[in-house]
Design an enzyme around this catalytic site. Structure first.
Site, PDB file in Angstrom:
ATOM      1  CB  SER A  21       3.206 111.678  68.657  1.00 35.84           C
ATOM      2  OG  SER A  21       2.299 111.001  67.853  1.00 35.84           O
ATOM      3  CG  HIS A  63       5.676 107.866  65.775  1.00 34.48           C
ATOM      4  ND1 HIS A  63       5.619 109.070  65.121  1.00 34.48           N
ATOM      5  CD2 HIS A  63       4.758 107.934  66.770  1.00 34.48           C
ATOM      6  CE1 HIS A  63       4.690 109.839  65.700  1.00 34.48           C
ATOM      7  NE2 HIS A  63       4.157 109.164  66.695  1.00 34.48           N
TER       8      HIS A  63
END
Ligand SMILES: *[C@@H]1O[C@H](CO)[C@@H](O)[C@H](O)[C@H]1NC(C)=O
Ligand SMILES: *[C@@H]1O[C@H](CO)[C@@H](O)[C@H](O)[C@H]1NC(C)=O
Ligand SMILES: *[C@@H]1O[C@H](CO)[C@@H](O)[C@H](O)[C@H]1NC(C)=O
Length: 424
Positions: free
Chosen positions: A190, A400
């Site tokens: 990320s 995610h």
């Protein structure tokens, strides 16, 4: 603050209803979510896992791995902590193998790579013969010191992911490269990919000399088609930002409030799985919904990890990316930009300069790291840095956060990753 108050209110009502004397059990994790509703202290499927309360080195030791702590000072004075697991538990040679630097994302610390027991990426890589280095961003609990500034000063918090990329990533890569006298593997998750791209586009030559490959988990660079909730949530940011900046000197989740905050969240979220799941709704909205991959055995350990301190400016910069859909430097407004960049608009990071190969890994249900954003990034970087095509996790609902915490992350992703890394 992600509508924390509203959700806290809803959860409070439900919690007060659910919390009875029984919730004060010692055992905090169970094999299945059903087990959580039994008498946990007598159920042999449940046990006490202290990892949520322990520091990174304590956890690493508890799981039987060697651990070292290293300090790195950045060009602009921040003193960062790097943890190291030089070799695995099962390693007979007791000699470090190829160095790999793991870099966490937004609002986290390196704890996310070692907090799911044997499934943790940090431990898995050490057991496969890698020399694992764990980076911690400036401002997080492990990287709070500075040669001149104190973390109570406004100036300390005057950074976004731009400075993290330019100084933190540079200092860490430099340190591990010098220490091991060889090129390193960088694996970012990320915002660990955002910052790496800032670094490698700013210092292409240095990066080429020090890094063998960048492996990107859930890259956050171009923000096309990001889930509507995340985008809408950040539209109110310009109104909250000045307040937060004044109250917290630029620090997001200021510490004294933070501890209280964590206690409150624990009280609200821990007693029963239904509460834990409610507590995740807001996050799921931005990560993509995937309740199936929540791991009952580690959920109470991982649930509250994403409350780490960062700077207001980081969020402002992220919100600018979401709005502009460009990968560019911080926007100070026309006047500020003219002063700082000599142009009305902030400069874009020059992706054509990249030299080090990148391996992009994404999933289909990730609302922060979207297919169109990653394919655009893939199309924007030179041919020489993409010897591999984008890898898509073979599980439709993978979101995610599943890259670090999911129940089946080893068969779904890490086995492939280790095979890939062993062939480098
Ligand atoms: C910062 O420095 C102080 C004093 O030297 C030390 O006690 C503390 O452990 C350091 N903190 C970090 C996160 O390195
Ligand atoms: C997640 O993204 C998809 C498509 O990219 C979109 O249809 C969906 O509404 C998003 N979900 C949320 C909760 O924003
Ligand atoms: C990524 O770029 C490579 C090389 O230009 C191309 O062959 C590949 O199709 C691209 N992948 C996707 C999914 O767009």
């Amino acid at each position: 603050m992600k509508l924390q108050l509203l959700s806290a209110g809803i959860i409070l009502v439900i919690s007060l209803y659910l919390i009875k004397t029984k919730s004060k059990t010692k055992n905090n994790v169970c094999k299945t979510f059903e087990d959580y509703y039994t008498d946990r202290d007598r159920n042999e499927n449940c046990h006490y896992n202290p990892d949520g309360e322990l520091t990174v080195p304590e956890i690493i030791k508890r799981w039987g791995y060697p651990v070292e702590t290293h300090y790195v000072t950045t060009e602009d004075g921040y003193i960062l902590t790097l943890f190291r697991i030089p070799y695995g538990k099962k390693s007979t040679l007791k000699q470090p193998g190829k160095p790999v630097l793991l870099q966490h994302g937004y609002k986290a610390t390196s704890k996310c790579f070692i907090s799911t027991g044997e499934k943790s990426l940090g431990f898995l890589l050490a057991d496969h013969g890698y020399d694992v280095w764990l980076g911690n961003f400036r401002g997080s609990i492990y990287s709070r010191n500075h040669t001149q500034l104190s973390d109570t000063e406004k100036k300390f918090w005057d950074f976004s992911f731009h400075e993290i990329g330019l100084y933190d990533i540079a200092a860490k890569i430099d340190y591990v490269n010098k220490y091991r006298k060889q090129k390193i593997i960088y694996l970012g998750f990320s915002m660990g990919t955002t910052t790496a791209t800032v670094y490698s586009s700013t210092y292409p030559d240095i990066a080429e000399n020090k890094v063998k490959i960048f492996i990107y988990f859930a890259p956050f660079i171009f923000t096309n088609e990001i889930g509507s909730y995340t985008y809408k949530g950040l539209q109110i940011w310009p109104y909250i930002e000045p307040i937060l900046r004044t109250l917290g000197k630029g620090q997001l989740f200021p510490r004294p409030f933070d501890d209280l905050n964590i206690q409150l969240w624990k009280f609200l979220c821990y007693p029963y799985p239904v509460q834990m799941k409610i507590c995740q709704i807001l996050d799921m909205w931005s990560f993509g919904f995937d309740y199936e991959q929540i791991d009952p055995e580690t959920y109470p350990v991982t649930l509250l990890q994403l409350l780490e301190t960062t700077s207001v400016k980081t969020v402002t910069h992220i919100s600018q990316l979401l709005k502009s859909e460009e990968f560019q430097q911080f926007d100070y407004g026309e006047e500020g930009n003219l002063k700082k960049y000599r142009s009305e608009k902030p400069p874009q990071y020059d992706l054509s300069k990249l030299r080090v190969p990148i391996y992009l890994i994404r999933s289909d249900n990730d609302n922060l790291s979207t297919k169109s954003g990653i394919e655009r990034f893939n199309a924007s970087i030179p041919e020489r840095v993409k010897p591999y095509d984008i890898y898509v996790v073979n599980y439709k609902k993978f979101n995610h956060i599943d890259f670090v915490f999911s129940k089946d992350v080893v068969p779904l992703l890490y086995n492939h990753l280790i095979q890939f890394m062993n062939n480098l």
